[in-house]
Design a protein around this motif. Structure first.
Motif, PDB file in Angstrom:
ATOM      1  N   PHE A 318      16.925  -8.966  11.048  1.00  0.00           N
ATOM      2  CA  PHE A 318      15.507  -8.463  11.642  1.00  0.00           C
ATOM      3  C   PHE A 318      15.700  -6.737  11.547  1.00  0.00           C
ATOM      4  CE2 PHE A 318      13.887  -6.381  15.731  1.00  0.00           C
ATOM      5  CZ  PHE A 318      12.821  -6.565  15.316  1.00  0.00           C
ATOM      6  N   ASP A 319      14.698  -6.113  11.052  1.00  0.00           N
ATOM      7  CA  ASP A 319      14.647  -4.684  11.076  1.00  0.00           C
ATOM      8  C   ASP A 319      13.351  -4.391  11.927  1.00  0.00           C
ATOM      9  OD1 ASP A 319      16.789  -4.374   9.241  1.00  0.00           O
ATOM     10  OD2 ASP A 319      15.696  -4.135   7.456  1.00  0.00           O
ATOM     11  N   TYR A 320      13.320  -3.028  12.289  1.00  0.00           N
ATOM     12  CA  TYR A 320      12.373  -2.467  13.171  1.00  0.00           C
ATOM     13  C   TYR A 320      12.077  -1.007  12.658  1.00  0.00           C
ATOM     14  CZ  TYR A 320      10.146   0.166  17.016  1.00  0.00           C
ATOM     15  OH  TYR A 320       9.485   0.912  17.718  1.00  0.00           O
ATOM     16  N   LYS A 321      10.638  -0.982  12.202  1.00  0.00           N
ATOM     17  CA  LYS A 321      10.260   0.647  11.860  1.00  0.00           C
ATOM     18  C   LYS A 321       9.097   0.841  12.438  1.00  0.00           C
ATOM     19  CE  LYS A 321      12.911   0.156   7.426  1.00  0.00           C
ATOM     20  NZ  LYS A 321      12.920   0.285   5.804  1.00  0.00           N
ATOM     21  N   THR A 322       8.741   2.229  12.106  1.00  0.00           N
ATOM     22  CA  THR A 322       7.368   2.740  12.482  1.00  0.00           C
ATOM     23  C   THR A 322       6.652   3.098  11.206  1.00  0.00           C
ATOM     24  OG1 THR A 322       7.874   4.869  12.646  1.00  0.00           O
ATOM     25  CG2 THR A 322       8.289   3.741  14.611  1.00  0.00           C
ATOM     26  N   THR A 323       5.479   3.271  11.269  1.00  0.00           N
ATOM     27  CA  THR A 323       4.643   3.436   9.919  1.00  0.00           C
ATOM     28  C   THR A 323       4.964   4.857   9.320  1.00  0.00           C
ATOM     29  OG1 THR A 323       2.681   4.507  11.346  1.00  0.00           O
ATOM     30  CG2 THR A 323       2.457   2.235  10.846  1.00  0.00           C
ATOM     31  N   GLU A 324       5.691   5.771  10.026  1.00  0.00           N
ATOM     32  CA  GLU A 324       6.207   6.874   9.555  1.00  0.00           C
ATOM     33  C   GLU A 324       7.425   6.783   8.741  1.00  0.00           C
ATOM     34  OE1 GLU A 324       6.746   9.630  12.420  1.00  0.00           O
ATOM     35  OE2 GLU A 324       4.548   9.793  13.137  1.00  0.00           O
ATOM     36  N   ASP A 325       8.017   5.509   8.925  1.00  0.00           N
ATOM     37  CA  ASP A 325       9.136   5.510   8.052  1.00  0.00           C
ATOM     38  C   ASP A 325       9.125   5.013   6.703  1.00  0.00           C
ATOM     39  OD1 ASP A 325      11.224   5.914  10.288  1.00  0.00           O
ATOM     40  OD2 ASP A 325      10.560   3.918  10.985  1.00  0.00           O
ATOM     41  N   PRO A 326       9.824   5.451   5.719  1.00  0.00           N
ATOM     42  CA  PRO A 326       9.774   4.722   4.377  1.00  0.00           C
ATOM     43  C   PRO A 326       9.748   3.134   4.393  1.00  0.00           C
ATOM     44  CG  PRO A 326      11.871   5.623   4.482  1.00  0.00           C
ATOM     45  CD  PRO A 326      11.088   5.827   5.827  1.00  0.00           C
ATOM     46  N   ILE A 327       8.726   2.385   3.839  1.00  0.00           N
ATOM     47  CA  ILE A 327       8.819   1.011   4.014  1.00  0.00           C
ATOM     48  C   ILE A 327       8.383   0.326   2.632  1.00  0.00           C
ATOM     49  CG2 ILE A 327       7.501  -1.067   5.029  1.00  0.00           C
ATOM     50  CD1 ILE A 327       6.949   0.724   7.400  1.00  0.00           C
ATOM     51  N   ASN A 328       9.112  -0.410   2.058  1.00  0.00           N
ATOM     52  CA  ASN A 328       8.922  -1.399   0.875  1.00  0.00           C
ATOM     53  C   ASN A 328       8.814  -3.137   1.373  1.00  0.00           C
ATOM     54  OD1 ASN A 328       8.729  -2.818  -1.325  1.00  0.00           O
ATOM     55  ND2 ASN A 328      10.950  -1.866  -2.141  1.00  0.00           N
ATOM     56  N   ALA A 329       7.633  -3.222   1.730  1.00  0.00           N
ATOM     57  CA  ALA A 329       7.135  -4.563   2.146  1.00  0.00           C
ATOM     58  C   ALA A 329       7.741  -5.647   1.380  1.00  0.00           C
ATOM     59  CB  ALA A 329       5.756  -4.660   2.355  1.00  0.00           C
ATOM     60  N   THR A 330       8.014  -5.492  -0.042  1.00  0.00           N
ATOM     61  CA  THR A 330       8.459  -6.400  -0.774  1.00  0.00           C
ATOM     62  C   THR A 330       9.912  -6.924  -0.660  1.00  0.00           C
ATOM     63  OG1 THR A 330       8.868  -5.019  -2.461  1.00  0.00           O
ATOM     64  CG2 THR A 330       6.636  -5.852  -2.657  1.00  0.00           C
ATOM     65  N   GLU A 331      10.579  -6.094   0.302  1.00  0.00           N
ATOM     66  CA  GLU A 331      11.967  -6.410   0.433  1.00  0.00           C
ATOM     67  C   GLU A 331      12.200  -7.592   1.333  1.00  0.00           C
ATOM     68  OE1 GLU A 331      14.035  -2.985   1.539  1.00  0.00           O
ATOM     69  OE2 GLU A 331      14.114  -1.828  -0.472  1.00  0.00           O
ATOM     70  N   TYR A 332      11.069  -7.841   2.089  1.00  0.00           N
ATOM     71  CA  TYR A 332      11.025  -8.730   3.400  1.00  0.00           C
ATOM     72  C   TYR A 332      10.194 -10.092   3.087  1.00  0.00           C
ATOM     73  CZ  TYR A 332      12.509  -4.627   5.489  1.00  0.00           C
ATOM     74  OH  TYR A 332      13.382  -3.565   5.977  1.00  0.00           O
ATOM     75  N   ASP A 333      10.823 -11.156   3.832  1.00  0.00           N
ATOM     76  CA  ASP A 333       9.993 -12.348   3.721  1.00  0.00           C
ATOM     77  C   ASP A 333       8.823 -12.383   4.766  1.00  0.00           C
ATOM     78  OD1 ASP A 333      11.931 -13.644   1.865  1.00  0.00           O
ATOM     79  OD2 ASP A 333      13.290 -12.954   3.321  1.00  0.00           O
ATOM     80  N   LEU A 334       8.892 -11.833   5.718  1.00  0.00           N
ATOM     81  CA  LEU A 334       7.796 -11.614   6.725  1.00  0.00           C
ATOM     82  C   LEU A 334       7.859 -10.353   7.153  1.00  0.00           C
ATOM     83  CD1 LEU A 334       5.878 -13.254   8.605  1.00  0.00           C
ATOM     84  CD2 LEU A 334       7.856 -13.635  10.087  1.00  0.00           C
ATOM     85  N   VAL A 335       6.662  -9.804   7.718  1.00  0.00           N
ATOM     86  CA  VAL A 335       6.192  -8.522   8.007  1.00  0.00           C
ATOM     87  C   VAL A 335       5.408  -8.911   9.508  1.00  0.00           C
ATOM     88  CG1 VAL A 335       5.155  -6.524   8.042  1.00  0.00           C
ATOM     89  CG2 VAL A 335       6.303  -7.131   5.931  1.00  0.00           C
ATOM     90  N   ILE A 336       5.967  -8.285  10.697  1.00  0.00           N
ATOM     91  CA  ILE A 336       5.435  -8.407  11.754  1.00  0.00           C
ATOM     92  C   ILE A 336       4.727  -7.124  12.384  1.00  0.00           C
ATOM     93  CG2 ILE A 336       5.397  -9.001  14.310  1.00  0.00           C
ATOM     94  CD1 ILE A 336       8.135 -10.473  13.695  1.00  0.00           C
TER      95      ILE A 336
END
Length: 671
Positions: A318-336
């Motif tokens: 589990f990881d938790y981020k805000t929209t201001e953090d750098p995010i690479n969605a392809t690294e994850y199996d599910l985005v909540i």
């Protein structure tokens, strides 16, 4: 005895029979023939009345009842090690054939190990476990007065509740015949090894060890952790006289798979029992797991809800981020995506364009105007006021089972008020209910497009569900497991049939362990319509077992308790499908019963008075005492109602009187 009411009825019956006879035969005093006929008719009327009255009397019978004497014999493996089995069987036969004892008592013979069994034949001393507490529960359940118990045991227990903390009922007279040597030998042992069920590759994991000894001097002993005869770690322990210590190793997970670790304690000089100086445990080293990302620009208790649930799963990261953090969605199996706003635009576009599974959670802070513009398959009416909606489980939902979650009893979730229209084929898990009225609107939906899982929950405050479950069940475990299953379902890249095999990698011989197989169909439901076969091979002896797995409502099972020690490989396949699973496990040549070197007379003295405890060499004194102290038989009275008549004979007699009257009338020419 006959009651006054019964006497009155019989007298009334006599009068009625006489009166009816006089009506039919008025001249019986003058006519001799009528007198004979009147006698037969009177008897017939009287017998018929007796049949109708069916008279009963209260009868009391008395009997002498002997007191119950129970001989309970420990039939576990430790008795065979600590005593001489033939002497115990000889003693059993002697008391079974002792006429004086049998005349004085009603004797029951019981053998006990894991369970209680009526003892008919000789003892085998083959039980792999002992549960003395279960024997105590049984004896305490006997309602007969003056029950005597003779328990023949070494006092050592391997399973069940601690019997030394229990007690016999006041009307139970208990004695013990101690089997085995009561003198303690010098002994050190590993009491407990604590190790996690799993760890991750390249991570450190702790191994916690508790050791003790009964030596009256301080000892220094070497403790080692071994894998495949290679020493991974070791240290010297100083153990105070007659005490115990705790220590810990921190080991590294260097390769993937099941690791079998042996913890070994160096014996004390002249120590006889070294079986308890080793313990074997296992740990699974996992290479990868599903990665889950939760994105939220809000501080809300639901964020902690997901963190607590997902951090306890070995399959989910589990990881938790805000929209201001750098995010690479392809690294994850599910985005909540928690209560999306327009600030979510970049990450949502990335999720959709890269075919990443997503789970949207709406609520009072969600911008539904923004979500409506994304063509996600639903349109939410734009009303700013909020409402709390209760959840109702949709009985037609089939994607997965959620029997463990009682949604109907959970607190309502908060969402913005307004109708919801679905323009895509979503499966509805939960429906909304407002003040007990179905508002015909979905609360939680699931969908799939191009092998991408999608889910939307229209409501916040999930943390209240978990809290309510704890209030009702005093545990988070079942709730967390069920929610983890939902997250695992959403994180899978596509629907697939799945077979999961559950078996402990290390099993002590004789333990009641099952190999379980769970089959999930394409809807991720447990399905038991198929058949599965298992092939087991002992890699040491080469023995092969082929069998069909037994099925119940949830799983397929195979009982491993009868397998001999050794390394086993298994192959599971279905004749109805091309599904096949392989694996290994090990049956250890280990017996908890064989770890004991002495009888535990200290624990026996906690439940039985010292003067009622006899060594096996004193068995003759115990039998003599039983004969001398035999209680007097108890006189018991049994009161029951018995019929005064025998219906068969009474009917025959009635038929006889009527027949005699008929024949006499025929003889006299009156017919």
């Amino acid at each position: 005895m006959m009651t006054s009411e019964l006497m009155l009825l019989l007298l009334l019956n006599l009068a009625c029979a006489f009166g009816l006879t006089l009506i039919l035969y008025r001249n019986l005093l003058k006519d001799k023939t009528q007198r004979v006929l009147a006698l037969f008719r009177f008897l017939s009327f009287f017998l018929l009345g007796v049949l109708l009255i069916n008279p009963e009397i209260d009868a009391t019978s008395y009997s002498l009842e002997k007191s119950k004497l129970i001989f309970a014999f420990d039939n576990s493996e430790s008795i065979k090690k600590l005593s001489k089995p033939y002497q115990i069987n000889q003693f059993f036969n002697e008391i079974r054939n002792d006429q004086e004892l049998n005349d004085s008592y009603t004797i029951d013979f019981i053998s006990f190990g894991s369970n209680l069994i009526s003892l008919e034949d000789s003892l085998t001393f083959s039980e792999p476990n002992t549960d003395i507490s279960k024997l105590m529960e049984y004896v305490n359940s006997i309602e007969e007065d003056n029950t005597r118990l003779i328990i023949s045991t070494d006092g050592n227990q391997t399973i069940g509740e601690d019997y030394s903390l229990k007690s016999f009922n006041s009307d139970i007279s208990a004695s013990a015949l101690v089997l085995g040597d009561t003198i303690s030998e010098v002994d050190s042992k590993i009491d407990l090894v604590n190790i996690n069920n799993y760890t991750y590759l390249k991570n450190k994991f702790p191994v916690e060890v508790f050791v003790s000894h009964n030596n009256q001097e301080l000892t220094t002993q070497k403790l080692e952790v071994i894998e495949n005869e290679n020493i991974l770690a070791s240290k010297s322990l100083e153990i105070p006289a007659g005490s115990s210590v705790k220590t810990e190793f921190l080991l590294s997970a260097e390769s993937v798979g099941t690791k079998v670790l042996k913890v070994r304690l160096q014996p004390i000089p002249k120590e006889k029992n070294i079986n308890n100086n080793e313990k074997i445990n296992s740990i699974d080293v996992i290479d990868s797991r599903s990665k889950i990302l939760l994105i939220s620009d809000l501080l809300h208790p639901d964020i902690g809800f997901f963190n607590r649930i997902l951090e306890s799963s070995k399959e989910l990261e589990f990881d938790y981020k805000t929209t201001e953090d750098p995010i690479n969605a392809t690294e994850y199996d599910l985005v909540i995506l928690y209560q999306p706003q327009p600030s979510f635009q970049n990450v949502l576009n990335s999720v959709i364009n890269n075919n990443v599974n997503y789970f949207i959670i709406g609520g009072s802070h969600t911008n539904y105007s923004y979500l409506n513009s994304l063509d996600l398959g639903f349109q939410k009416q734009l009303i700013e006021s909020t409402e709390e909606y209760s959840s109702v489980l949709n009985s037609e939902f089939t994607l997965f089972l959620v029997n463990e979650l009682n949604f109907n009893m959970y607190p309502p979730l908060k969402d913005k008020f307004g109708d919801l229209k679905l323009n895509r084929n979503y499966s509805i898990l939960l429906k909304k209910e407002l003040n007990g009225i179905d508002v015909e609107s979905p609360l939680w939906i699931f969908g799939s497009e191009k092998d991408v899982k999608q889910s939307v929950l229209f409501g916040e405050n999930l943390w209240k569900w978990r809290a309510r479950h704890y209030v009702e069940n005093s545990s988070f475990t079942e709730f967390d497991k069920s929610f983890q299953k939902i997250i695992q379902f959403l994180s899978q890249s596509k629907f697939q049939n799945e077979v999961i095999v559950e078996v402990e990698p290390l099993i002590n011989s004789g333990d009641n362990q099952l190999l379980k197989v769970f089959y999930y169909n394409s809807n991720f439901e447990i399905d038991t319509r198929l058949d599965f076969n298992i092939k087991l091979e002992n890699l040491i002896s080469g023995d092969v077992i082929n069998s069909r797995l037994l099925k119940n409502s949830e799983a397929y099972t195979f009982n491993l308790s009868e397998l001999k020690p050794g390394n086993y490989s298994y192959s599971i396949e279905s004749p109805d499908n091309d599904i096949k699973r392989n694996g290994k496990f090990e049956i250890l040549d280990f017996s908890a019963e064989m770890q004991f070197e002495n009888a535990n007379i200290e624990n026996l003295q906690k439940i039985i008075e010292k003067e009622n405890i006899y060594l096996f060499s004193e068995k003759s004194e115990l039998i003599t005492r039983l004969k001398n102290d035999k209680p007097k038989p108890i006189q018991k009275s049994i009161k029951k109602s018995e019929s005064l008549i025998n219906f068969e004979w009474l009917i025959l007699l009635l038929a006889l009187t009527l027949s005699l009257e008929w024949f006499f009338r025929k003889y006299k020419g009156l017919i």
